[in-house]
Enzyme design. Structure first.
Site, PDB file in Angstrom:
ATOM      1  N   ASP A 123       0.832  -1.200   0.000  1.00 20.28           N
ATOM      2  CA  ASP A 123       0.000   0.000   0.000  1.00 20.28           C
ATOM      3  C   ASP A 123       0.874   1.260   0.000  1.00 20.28           C
ATOM      4  OD1 ASP A 123      -2.808   0.977   0.379  1.00 20.28           O
ATOM      5  OD2 ASP A 123      -1.999   1.824   2.223  1.00 20.28           O
TER       6      ASP A 123
ATOM      7  N   GLU B 179       1.686  -0.583  -5.059  1.00 24.47           N
ATOM      8  CA  GLU B 179       0.636   0.396  -5.335  1.00 24.47           C
ATOM      9  C   GLU B 179       1.343   1.748  -5.313  1.00 24.47           C
ATOM     10  OE1 GLU B 179      -3.216   2.828  -3.849  1.00 24.47           O
ATOM     11  OE2 GLU B 179      -1.554   2.364  -2.541  1.00 24.47           O
TER      12      GLU B 179
HETATM   13  C1  GLC Z   1      -4.160   3.055  -0.567  1.00 21.72           C
HETATM   14  C2  GLC Z   1      -5.378   2.192  -0.436  1.00 21.72           C
HETATM   15  C3  GLC Z   1      -6.530   3.045  -0.019  1.00 21.72           C
HETATM   16  C4  GLC Z   1      -6.206   3.652   1.327  1.00 21.72           C
HETATM   17  C5  GLC Z   1      -4.899   4.423   1.278  1.00 21.72           C
HETATM   18  C6  GLC Z   1      -4.390   4.696   2.653  1.00 21.72           C
HETATM   19  O1  GLC Z   1      -4.295   3.952  -1.594  1.00 21.72           O
HETATM   20  O2  GLC Z   1      -5.616   1.500  -1.619  1.00 21.72           O
HETATM   21  O3  GLC Z   1      -7.736   2.352   0.055  1.00 21.72           O
HETATM   22  O4  GLC Z   1      -7.224   4.514   1.736  1.00 21.72           O
HETATM   23  O5  GLC Z   1      -3.877   3.694   0.637  1.00 21.72           O
HETATM   24  O6  GLC Z   1      -3.961   3.506   3.251  1.00 21.72           O
END
Ligand code: GLC
Length: 570
Positions: free
Chosen positions: A211, A290
């Site tokens: 994440d 991500e």
């Molecule tokens: C990422 C996740 C999202 C979350 C954010 C903070 O983007 O996919 O859902 O709110 O991180 O953890």
């Protein structure tokens, strides 16, 4: 470097052309009827993934959490939240997945913890200058009495990125105030996460979706950004419904290449360390970034041979439905990933963006973003969106590399744009003072049965977000065995993709002589997408094998349609 070398000791390269299905546990399947999906619910529906024909599933967070940000606020990385089950449920799920030939990826949230994590509670009591505080980013404020935040950074969810604690210091949170950012300069934090990775790898998980992978390291000077205090240039989108500074628009804010909190070179050292850890395990364990990073050349740095395996291609996800732009994104992606020996990672939907069937119904791709859609906004044309969504999916699933699907897209689910504002749960809604509706519209629990209470999501009628009546039309029960259904289209495409191993082939563009038509060959497959208003004929001598819409007279490709073609059997 050969595939075997890249895979690490004893590993495999299963991930190079894998299709992974994202399970958002609270909305997938509810085993006990409390309205929240859970791990036994996932177990009960595992065969759905086998029948669909994916290679792996990725579970969004199930850790102990106060659930301020739907579990992306972790209070204990080594335990399961009672909302979802028990630690043993993960062991059962890993075993059941492996037994079915599915890999299981879990979500790792290293940028921040919950403010209810023991580390943060300790940091609050230990006070300024303590080792406990050094796990996070605490600073003195600016101005008289330190009453102003240490810099001008804004939280991705809206409002300032700093919150003051009673002793006068401020802590950084790039998301909700309940999600304090960790200090990745701290060796203690690094050592803790190495242990967390090992804890889950020992339990048999096949990898981690990381994440906010581009956010862990900040410029140590924490300089103001934008330096002049103005709104970020790229966020000034004339089509935006609300002023740029009021919107929660992750994609736009994160695209900036000069931001001192995103995509700092220091993050790569962390992933090199983690790569060594996962390579120490058998079976091809993987890391997925991500990272909302642009351009592709910067994103490719996350998938260099000694770093991660996949990095979601958000340039592709946010690209408008225009042949020229899509082709350019595809080319740039293949070039950038190829230059580091990595594979492309295609994705159209996830739990943070408007579902692609709805997004593509709008002329303006800004709707892709976290602002969300709700009552009073222009309504999408649901049928046109589904048509384009299906065409986009077939295009994506033919591209070389790996692909990610988000639960419900195999049913053609649209965004729930009818969700009443008082049902919203995403912190974005409150944090932006109700200017951005947030991400709940793509998180509504799935419909499994057209005629059951909660459409078969759980045994009873409860569902943590209300399900719209239109869900009955999309339920799995009304799609199985119906050749023209979205579900059967996904199944057919995934089966053929697996049989022909197209994910491992190279892409070769074909000249269509028509700017509105894209065509390419990948292995034995020829793929054609018609973006134009008038129907076009499919290439002579080839046989349609999967199509996103029926072909007129058996050979005419209508607007917004993709077809996969093969040589007729001899
Ligand atoms: C990422 C996740 C999202 C979350 C954010 C903070 O983007 O996919 O859902 O709110 O991180 O953890």
């Amino acid at each position: 470097m050969s595939d075997e070398d890249r895979a690490g000791p004893g590993g495999t390269t299963w991930w190079r052309d894998a299709v992974t299905y994202q399970v958002y546990p609270r909305s997938f399947a509810d085993s006990d009827g409390n309205g929240f999906g859970d791990l036994p619910g996932v177990l009960g529906r595992l065969d759905h993934l086998v029948e669909l024909g994916v290679d792996a599933l990725w579970l969004s967070p199930f850790y102990r959490s106060p659930q301020v940000d739907a579990g992306y606020d972790v209070a204990d990385y080594l335990d399961v939240d009672p909302l979802f089950g028990r630690l043993e449920d993960i062991d059962t799920l890993v075993a059941a997945a492996h037994q079915r030939g599915l890999r299981l990826i879990i979500d790792l949230v290293p940028n921040h913890t919950s403010d209810r994590h023991a580390w943060f509670e300790e940091a609050l009591t230990a006070g300024p200058g303590s080792a406990a505080r050094d796990r996070y980013v605490f600073r003195a404020g600016r101005g008289p009495g330190g009453n102003e935040p240490p810099n001008n950074w804004q939280s991705t969810f809206g409002g300032p990125a700093w919150t003051r604690v009673p002793d006068g210091q401020w802590y950084l949170h790039m998301f909700d105030p309940h999600q304090p950012d960790l200090n990745w300069e701290s060796p203690v934090v690094r050592a803790e996460f190495a242990k967390i990775l090992e804890f889950w790898l020992d339990r048999g998980v096949d990898g981690f979706r990381v994440d906010v992978a581009h956010g862990l390291v900040k410029n140590p000077d924490l300089p103001d950004w934008p330096a002049d205090g103005a709104a970020p240039a790229k966020a000034l989108d004339p089509a935006a419904a609300a002023p740029a500074d009021a919107r929660s628009d992750m994609n736009v804010l994160w695209e900036r290449d000069d931001a001192p909190m995103w995509d700092q070179d220091g993050v790569h050292e962390i992933y090199r360390e983690w790569r060594e850890i996962v390579d120490g395990y058998q079976g091809g364990r993987i890391l997925i970034a991500e990272a909302w990073v642009s351009p592709q050349e910067r994103l490719a740095r996350y998938v260099r041979p000694d770093e991660m395996h996949h990095a979601f291609n958000f340039d592709f996800l946010t690209a408008p439905w225009l042949p020229g732009q899509l082709r350019a994104v595809i080319d740039r992606t293949l070039e950038a990933t190829g230059s580091v020996g990595a594979v492309a990672t295609w994705v159209l939907s996830n739990h943070d963006v408007v579902r692609h069937t709805t997004r593509l119904a709008y002329p303006d791709p800004v709707m892709a973003r976290a602002g969300g859609i709700g009552p009073g906004d222009p309504e999408p044309d649901v049928a046109a969106g589904l048509r384009r969504g299906r065409a986009a999916t077939l295009l994506m699933l033919a591209l070389p590399g790996a692909a990610y699907l988000y639960q419900g897209e195999e049913l053609g689910l649209p965004e729930d744009t009818w969700l009443p504002d008082d049902a919203r749960q995403d912190p974005v809604w409150e944090r932006t003072g109700h200017k951005a509706r947030g991400r709940d519209g793509c998180r509504v629990p799935l419909p499994w049965h057209a005629d059951a209470p909660s459409y078969g999501f759980g045994p009873g009628p409860d569902s943590w977000l209300p399900q719209p009546e239109i869900w009955a039309r999309y339920a799995l029960s009304v799609q199985v065995g119906i050749a023209a259904s979205t579900y059967e289209m996904y199944r057919a495409a995934l089966a053929l993709r697996r049989e022909l191993r197209t994910g491992g082939e190279a892409l070769e563009w074909l000249d269509t002589g028509d700017a509105e038509v894209l065509a390419f060959r990948v292995g034995e497959l020829t793929v054609v997408t018609n973006f134009g208003a008038s129907p076009v004929s499919i290439p002579a001598g080839l046989m349609p094998v999967v199509a996103s819409a029926s072909l007129d007279a058996g050979h005419l490709l209508d607007t917004d349609t993709t077809v996969w073609l093969r040589e007729p059997a001899a």
